[in-house]
Write a protein that holds these residues in place. Structure first.
Motif, mmCIF file in Angstrom:
data_model
loop_
_atom_site.group_PDB
_atom_site.id
_atom_site.type_symbol
_atom_site.label_atom_id
_atom_site.label_comp_id
_atom_site.label_asym_id
_atom_site.label_seq_id
_atom_site.Cartn_x
_atom_site.Cartn_y
_atom_site.Cartn_z
ATOM 1 N N SER A 1 0.824 -1.211 0.000
ATOM 2 C CA SER A 1 0.000 0.000 0.000
ATOM 3 C C SER A 1 0.857 1.260 0.000
ATOM 4 N N SER A 2 1.841 1.346 0.892
ATOM 5 C CA SER A 2 2.661 2.562 0.968
ATOM 6 C C SER A 2 3.539 2.738 -0.266
ATOM 7 N N PHE A 3 3.801 1.660 -0.994
ATOM 8 C CA PHE A 3 4.510 1.765 -2.275
ATOM 9 C C PHE A 3 3.799 2.764 -3.178
ATOM 10 N N MET A 4 2.461 2.755 -3.136
ATOM 11 C CA MET A 4 1.668 3.614 -4.008
ATOM 12 C C MET A 4 1.373 4.968 -3.368
ATOM 13 N N THR A 5 1.282 5.022 -2.029
ATOM 14 C CA THR A 5 0.829 6.241 -1.361
ATOM 15 C C THR A 5 1.931 7.007 -0.641
ATOM 16 N N GLY A 6 2.990 6.306 -0.234
ATOM 17 C CA GLY A 6 4.042 6.939 0.547
ATOM 18 C C GLY A 6 3.723 7.066 2.022
ATOM 19 N N ASN A 7 2.583 6.533 2.442
ATOM 20 C CA ASN A 7 2.153 6.659 3.834
ATOM 21 C C ASN A 7 1.878 5.288 4.446
ATOM 22 N N GLY A 8 2.147 5.181 5.755
ATOM 23 C CA GLY A 8 1.780 3.976 6.484
ATOM 24 C C GLY A 8 2.825 2.890 6.485
ATOM 25 N N ARG A 9 4.098 3.264 6.312
ATOM 26 C CA ARG A 9 5.160 2.257 6.379
ATOM 27 C C ARG A 9 5.261 1.696 7.791
ATOM 28 N N THR A 10 5.749 0.475 7.898
ATOM 29 C CA THR A 10 5.928 -0.184 9.189
ATOM 30 C C THR A 10 7.381 -0.022 9.612
ATOM 31 N N PRO A 11 7.663 0.887 10.534
ATOM 32 C CA PRO A 11 9.072 1.160 10.858
ATOM 33 C C PRO A 11 9.715 0.022 11.638
ATOM 34 N N PRO A 12 10.933 -0.357 11.265
ATOM 35 C CA PRO A 12 11.630 -1.398 12.033
ATOM 36 C C PRO A 12 12.098 -0.902 13.395
ATOM 37 N N VAL A 13 12.179 0.434 13.549
ATOM 38 C CA VAL A 13 12.487 1.063 14.835
ATOM 39 C C VAL A 13 11.380 2.085 15.083
ATOM 40 N N VAL A 14 10.803 2.097 16.265
ATOM 41 C CA VAL A 14 9.513 2.757 16.469
ATOM 42 C C VAL A 14 9.518 4.256 16.202
ATOM 43 N N VAL A 15 10.633 4.950 16.348
ATOM 44 C CA VAL A 15 10.606 6.406 16.220
ATOM 45 C C VAL A 15 10.709 6.888 14.770
ATOM 46 N N ARG A 16 10.934 6.017 13.834
ATOM 47 C CA ARG A 16 11.148 6.460 12.455
ATOM 48 C C ARG A 16 9.818 6.693 11.742
ATOM 49 N N THR A 17 9.763 7.782 10.993
ATOM 50 C CA THR A 17 8.555 8.158 10.274
ATOM 51 C C THR A 17 8.695 7.789 8.801
ATOM 52 N N ASP A 18 7.591 7.958 8.062
ATOM 53 C CA ASP A 18 7.610 7.663 6.629
ATOM 54 C C ASP A 18 8.729 8.429 5.925
#
Length: 294
Positions: free
Chosen positions: A56-73
């Motif tokens: 999904s985020s491949f198309m939108t750029g939003n909602g990635r699942t960070p491997p470390v909790v503080v990282r944003t899209d």
């Protein structure tokens, strides 16, 4: 040209200490080296993969699942030096479309496109209580399948004849059975690979089954033994790893590249089209997936 698309496995992520890279590393860099040995010339690598990327985020750029909790899209995208804040961060879909159009206009051949997508959809469920996470698996996989079809339709629209490799996933969690993601992948990992195998058949791609190579080697081939769930990384982009560092070590990326390279066979072709992929359709995985959905 050799394209790398997808998540952190394609990006070549390793110890999660935020080392920006152009992605010419990991299994993609090793695959490029293997093609160079086979063809006498190393392809240019265009790797647009992003840590935490989902179909999904491949198309939108939003909602990635960070491997470390503080990282944003945005932080996750900027770890790949092919992205820039100038003018806003483009989605991976846009980045690929523009690069592929430029290569087509310049007459550059695409010798391969490798993709990993799907692990992060299941990893996101690890934030839920285990019973709830397990109950969410069927709906999550159904949404994933639809989103991955959209991604593959985009890829085929821009590169209809390019050799396309869809990599399956290894289960790293025997190296950390207490990870909250372990029961999720123990339950759904085979089904996830079944979907990928099925989609490979639907889109004229090769399914690359890397899972068997990791069985019994999880502690050596991943970082989970050293960075289990709850491990804390220090530094400006540090934080807690919620499910542990599932990424491959050098030995793990060697194994992935070996499985991928074994599926490529040189055949006599017109100039500019040096390679075709030998497809492995994984019929047993597809059958299991079909039975589950029925």
């Amino acid at each position: 040209m050799l394209y790398g698309l997808g998540d952190s496995v394609t990006f070549g992520e390793d110890d999660l200490r935020y080392e920006p890279s152009d992605g010419d590393r990991g299994y993609v860099g090793r695959f490029a080296d293997a093609l160079a040995a086979q063809e006498g010339e190393r392809p240019i690598v265009r790797n647009f993969a992003i840590d935490g990327e989902t179909a999904s985020s491949f198309m939108t750029g939003n909602g990635r699942t960070p491997p470390v909790v503080v990282r944003t899209d945005a932080i996750l995208a900027l770890q790949n030096t092919n992205y820039s804040e100038t003018g806003g961060i483009r989605t991976q879909e846009t980045q690929f479309r523009q690069a592929a159009a430029q290569d087509a206009a310049a007459g550059n051949d695409i010798v391969g496109i490798t993709v990993t997508l799907g692990f992060n959809e299941l990893a996101a469920l690890a934030s839920l209580p285990t019973d709830e996470a397990l109950a969410q698996i069927p709906a999550t996989l159904d949404d994933y399948e639809g989103n991955y079809r959209s991604v593959l339709s985009t890829i085929r629209a821009e590169a209809p004849d390019a050799p396309l490799y869809l990599l399956g996933y290894y289960n790293p969690f025997p190296a950390d059975p207490d990870s909250p993601a372990a029961p999720i992948f123990n339950e759904a990992g085979t089904d996830l690979n079944g979907i990928i195998s099925m989609l490979a058949g639907d889109y004229g791609a090769s399914f690359v089954d890397v899972a068997p190579a990791f069985v019994g080697n999880e502690a050596e081939y991943t970082f989970l033994d050293d960075q289990p769930a709850g491990f804390v990384i220090n530094g400006p982009f540090g934080g807690v790893e919620p499910i542990g560092n599932v990424h491959a070590t050098d030995a793990g990326y060697d194994a992935i590249a070996g499985v991928l390279t074994a599926q490529v066979a040189p055949v006599p072709l017109p100039a500019g089209l040096p390679l075709y992929a030998a497809g492995l359709l994984g019929a047993g995985l597809v059958l299991r997936r079909s039975k589950r959905r029925t």
